[in-house]
Design a protein around this motif. Structure first.
Motif, PDB file in Angstrom:
ATOM      1  N   ASP A 168       0.997  -0.848   0.329  1.00 26.65           N
ATOM      2  CA  ASP A 168       0.117   0.076  -0.273  1.00 26.65           C
ATOM      3  C   ASP A 168       1.081   1.262   0.107  1.00 26.65           C
ATOM      4  O   ASP A 168       1.699   1.281  -0.119  1.00 26.65           O
ATOM      5  CB  ASP A 168      -1.244  -0.056   1.308  1.00 26.65           C
ATOM      6  N   GLU A 169       0.519   2.276   0.704  1.00 19.84           N
ATOM      7  CA  GLU A 169       1.604   3.676   1.198  1.00 19.84           C
ATOM      8  C   GLU A 169       2.171   2.933   2.248  1.00 19.84           C
ATOM      9  O   GLU A 169       1.954   1.317   2.687  1.00 19.84           O
ATOM     10  CB  GLU A 169       0.304   4.898   1.349  1.00 19.84           C
ATOM     11  N   ASP A 195      10.027   0.597   0.984  1.00 19.68           N
ATOM     12  CA  ASP A 195       9.544   2.037   0.105  1.00 19.68           C
ATOM     13  C   ASP A 195      10.062   1.914  -1.769  1.00 19.68           C
ATOM     14  O   ASP A 195      11.155   2.526  -2.010  1.00 19.68           O
ATOM     15  CB  ASP A 195      10.204   3.483  -0.098  1.00 19.68           C
ATOM     16  N   ASP A 208       7.896   2.607  -3.929  1.00 15.22           N
ATOM     17  CA  ASP A 208       8.359   4.005  -4.899  1.00 15.22           C
ATOM     18  C   ASP A 208       9.215   5.039  -5.063  1.00 15.22           C
ATOM     19  O   ASP A 208       9.673   4.984  -6.187  1.00 15.22           O
ATOM     20  CB  ASP A 208       6.964   4.661  -4.606  1.00 15.22           C
ATOM     21  N   ASP A 262       1.150   9.168   3.670  1.00 13.02           N
ATOM     22  CA  ASP A 262       0.651   7.436   3.679  1.00 13.02           C
ATOM     23  C   ASP A 262      -0.406   7.629   4.921  1.00 13.02           C
ATOM     24  O   ASP A 262       0.222   6.494   5.471  1.00 13.02           O
ATOM     25  CB  ASP A 262       2.270   8.007   4.852  1.00 13.02           C
ATOM     26  N   GLY A 322      -1.831   3.941   4.406  1.00 10.61           N
ATOM     27  CA  GLY A 322      -1.195   3.019   5.041  1.00 10.61           C
ATOM     28  C   GLY A 322      -1.867   2.855   6.100  1.00 10.61           C
ATOM     29  O   GLY A 322      -1.317   1.388   7.039  1.00 10.61           O
ATOM     30  N   LYS A 324       5.954  -0.490   0.688  1.00  6.15           N
ATOM     31  CA  LYS A 324       4.996   0.744   0.167  1.00  6.15           C
ATOM     32  C   LYS A 324       5.515   1.062  -1.308  1.00  6.15           C
ATOM     33  O   LYS A 324       6.358   0.833  -1.828  1.00  6.15           O
ATOM     34  CB  LYS A 324       5.589   2.203   0.617  1.00  6.15           C
ATOM     35  N   LEU A 375       2.850   2.991  -3.090  1.00  8.94           N
ATOM     36  CA  LEU A 375       1.697   4.271  -3.594  1.00  8.94           C
ATOM     37  C   LEU A 375       2.229   4.967  -2.847  1.00  8.94           C
ATOM     38  O   LEU A 375       3.090   5.080  -2.276  1.00  8.94           O
ATOM     39  CB  LEU A 375       0.519   3.821  -2.790  1.00  8.94           C
ATOM     40  N   GLY A 376       2.845   6.151  -3.894  1.00  8.19           N
ATOM     41  CA  GLY A 376       3.337   7.713  -3.976  1.00  8.19           C
ATOM     42  C   GLY A 376       2.933   8.097  -3.616  1.00  8.19           C
ATOM     43  O   GLY A 376       0.551   8.222  -3.746  1.00  8.19           O
ATOM     44  N   ASN A 377       3.003  10.017  -4.011  1.00  9.45           N
ATOM     45  CA  ASN A 377       2.443  11.145  -4.312  1.00  9.45           C
ATOM     46  C   ASN A 377       1.830  10.767  -6.072  1.00  9.45           C
ATOM     47  O   ASN A 377       0.797  11.964  -6.000  1.00  9.45           O
ATOM     48  CB  ASN A 377       2.877  11.839  -3.743  1.00  9.45           C
TER      49      ASN A 377
END
Length: 205
Positions: free
Chosen positions: A38-39, A79, A81, A93, A96, A126, A128-130
């Protein structure tokens, strides 16, 4: 509402039945790990810190890939991403962190919320980011957790995947299959405001 079940008071036939399990003293185990794809999540949060899992094959802060999985200092996860070990990057986040609380916020302590399982270890994958996320990074996250179980012996029983969108990906299905062969459940979101799994195919569900 979702934690209740057919035998709870008040009853909810559509609930998970978690409250009945808690009443029977079934609140989890610190030997069980769940991966959050996820985030990132706020592993220092007061309702999550006790259940923040760490990669036992990694030595924090030494700048080396101690367990040989290709990731340096992946203590709380990775992370994908940002391609670094910073799995919590602030308010972005929030989803998440929300997911982590639903899974494993400490329960029975009169504070915050209660997760489905009160005693568990959470690790972050992680992706998913911005800017959203890519299927390629989702695959890396799935394989990351499979490797932690198969090559490093971590008792990782499931990954939570509260995301969706995009078309079918054979590569993602193959990664999920590798996780399945390792005995890791792949828990997927079965619908959201932008798609309906009851009326059309949606992925990864």
């Amino acid at each position: 509402w979702g934690m209740r079940g057919a035998s709870t008071s008040p009853a909810n036939q559509y609930g998970s039945g978690a409250a009945a399990a808690w009443a029977a003293n079934k609140t989890g185990s610190s030997n069980v790990y769940v991966g959050i794809i996820d985030e990132g999540y706020m592993y220092t949060h007061s309702d999550l810190a006790t259940n923040a899992g760490v990669n036992p094959g990694e030595i924090a802060g030494n700048g080396r890939d101690d367990d040989g999985n290709g990731y340096v200092d992946d203590v709380y996860g990775w992370d994908f991403d940002g391609n670094n070990n910073s799995v919590f990057d602030g308010a972005g986040d929030d989803h998440g962190t929300h997911v982590a609380g639903t899974i494993g916020a400490v329960g029975g302590n009169g504070a915050g919320v209660a997760g489905v399982v009160w005693n568990v270890k959470l690790l972050s994958g992680k992706f998913l980011g911005n800017r959203g996320g890519t299927t390629a990074n989702a695959i890396k996250a799935v394989d990351y957790f499979t490797d932690l179980k198969t090559r490093h012996g971590l008792n990782l029983v499931a990954t939570n995947n509260s995301w969706g969108g995009g078309g079918f990906s054979q590569a993602l299905q193959d990664a999920i299959g590798r996780a399945d062969s390792a005995g890791i459940l792949f828990i997927a979101a079965a619908g959201n405001s932008t798609y309906n799994c009851e009326t059309s195919n949606c992925y990864p569900a």
